[in-house]
Design a protein around this motif. Structure first.
Motif, PDB file in Angstrom:
ATOM      1  N   ALA A  16     -10.607   0.620   1.640  1.00 54.63           N
ATOM      2  CA  ALA A  16      -9.354  -0.052   1.782  1.00 54.63           C
ATOM      3  C   ALA A  16      -8.314   0.091   0.429  1.00 54.63           C
ATOM      4  CB  ALA A  16      -9.579  -0.939   2.491  1.00 54.63           C
ATOM      5  N   PRO A  17      -9.158  -1.281  -0.304  1.00 53.59           N
ATOM      6  CA  PRO A  17      -7.543  -1.901  -1.287  1.00 53.59           C
ATOM      7  C   PRO A  17      -7.984  -0.530  -2.084  1.00 53.59           C
ATOM      8  CG  PRO A  17      -9.844  -2.457  -1.365  1.00 53.59           C
ATOM      9  CD  PRO A  17      -9.793  -1.966  -0.181  1.00 53.59           C
ATOM     10  N   TYR A  60      -8.738  -0.523   9.375  1.00 51.28           N
ATOM     11  CA  TYR A  60      -9.423  -1.598   9.109  1.00 51.28           C
ATOM     12  C   TYR A  60      -8.068  -2.884   8.892  1.00 51.28           C
ATOM     13  CZ  TYR A  60     -12.091  -4.096   5.529  1.00 51.28           C
ATOM     14  OH  TYR A  60     -12.625  -5.176   5.179  1.00 51.28           O
ATOM     15  N   ILE A  61      -7.189  -2.071   7.801  1.00 53.71           N
ATOM     16  CA  ILE A  61      -6.421  -2.924   7.101  1.00 53.71           C
ATOM     17  C   ILE A  61      -6.060  -3.733   8.069  1.00 53.71           C
ATOM     18  CG2 ILE A  61      -4.436  -3.480   5.493  1.00 53.71           C
ATOM     19  CD1 ILE A  61      -5.760  -0.820   3.855  1.00 53.71           C
ATOM     20  N   ALA A  62      -4.717  -2.713   9.057  1.00 58.59           N
ATOM     21  CA  ALA A  62      -4.016  -3.421  10.165  1.00 58.59           C
ATOM     22  C   ALA A  62      -4.955  -4.439  11.033  1.00 58.59           C
ATOM     23  CB  ALA A  62      -3.765  -2.208  10.951  1.00 58.59           C
ATOM     24  N   GLY A  63      -6.294  -4.247  11.231  1.00 57.41           N
ATOM     25  CA  GLY A  63      -6.565  -5.093  11.960  1.00 57.41           C
ATOM     26  C   GLY A  63      -7.284  -6.610  10.763  1.00 57.41           C
ATOM     27  N   VAL A  99      -6.110  -7.673   2.199  1.00 52.93           N
ATOM     28  CA  VAL A  99      -6.570  -6.158   1.192  1.00 52.93           C
ATOM     29  C   VAL A  99      -5.789  -6.537   0.643  1.00 52.93           C
ATOM     30  CG1 VAL A  99      -7.146  -3.951   1.889  1.00 52.93           C
ATOM     31  CG2 VAL A  99      -8.258  -5.422   3.979  1.00 52.93           C
ATOM     32  N   ALA A 100      -6.311  -6.280  -0.822  1.00 46.37           N
ATOM     33  CA  ALA A 100      -5.358  -5.949  -1.922  1.00 46.37           C
ATOM     34  C   ALA A 100      -4.439  -4.693  -1.744  1.00 46.37           C
ATOM     35  CB  ALA A 100      -5.908  -6.548  -3.129  1.00 46.37           C
ATOM     36  N   GLY A 101      -3.356  -5.756  -2.571  1.00 47.24           N
ATOM     37  CA  GLY A 101      -2.462  -3.526  -2.577  1.00 47.24           C
ATOM     38  C   GLY A 101      -0.991  -3.877  -2.128  1.00 47.24           C
TER      39      GLY A 101
END
Length: 196
Positions: A16-17, A60-63, A99-101
């Motif tokens: 994810a990151p 996952y990031i959206a969640g 989540v970094a980024g």
């Protein structure tokens, strides 16, 4: 959760990151292998393609982002309080990001524009989700006598969302949050103008 599900989740969380920072095109399977310390078979035994990983990573990031924003607003009892909690959160974005980024809607949305219809659809749905949440917060405030009944919650939702996203982009490019603070002040002023 079984072993296979745990491995899939592990890959998603590690990837994810990387995807959020480097983008879809900039992230290679080698990056994922390095981050997970799995062999190629360990990744492709759980995902059929990089495309499948991308779609799962975005979900996952959206969640995680939704969870973070719900957490930010959960302690406030009023609509105005919830908005102020959001404004405080965005005044220091991305320091408090799960989540970094950077912003996943910007990062994934720009890349998915014409090249990935499935991802573009997911980003579009997330944009509409956030706009609807903002509109509901305004409506909640109207229903509870905090805001004037004539305040158009849908127009404000579009305005607030796009102003915040623009400020995130500019803040990321310039490396400071001066523009974000101006945007937040403008949103506060509008809210104050419609407050009872």
């Amino acid at each position: 959760m079984g072993k296979a599900e745990k491995t899939r989740q592990f890959i998603i969380e590690k990837a994810a990151p990387i995807f959020n920072r480097k983008g879809v095109a900039g992230t290679s399977i080698s990056d994922i292998l390095k981050a997970t310390r799995l062999a190629k078979g360990g990744v492709y035994g759980n995902f059929s393609s990089k495309e499948e990983i991308v779609m799962e990573v975005f979900d996952y990031i959206a969640g995680e982002e939704k969870l973070q924003l719900r957490k930010v607003t959960a302690t406030a009892n009023t609509s105005a309080g919830k908005f102020e909690a959001l404004f405080e959160y965005y005044s220091t974005f991305p320091k408090n990001q799960r989540v970094a980024g950077g912003c996943p809607m910007l990062n994934f949305g720009v890349e998915a524009d014409d090249t990935n219809p499935g991802l573009k659809k997911k980003v579009s749905e997330l944009v509409l989700y956030y706009e609807s949440r903002i509109a509901k917060m305004v409506q909640y405030g109207k229903d509870n006598g905090e805001f004037k009944p004539e305040w158009d919650e849908k127009k404000f939702a579009v305005k607030m969302f796009t102003m915040l996203e623009g400020a995130i982009l500019v803040s990321s490019v310039l490396g400071h949050n001066k523009q974000m603070l101006v945007v937040l002040d403008a949103l506060r002023e509008e809210m104050k103008h419609h407050s009872l």
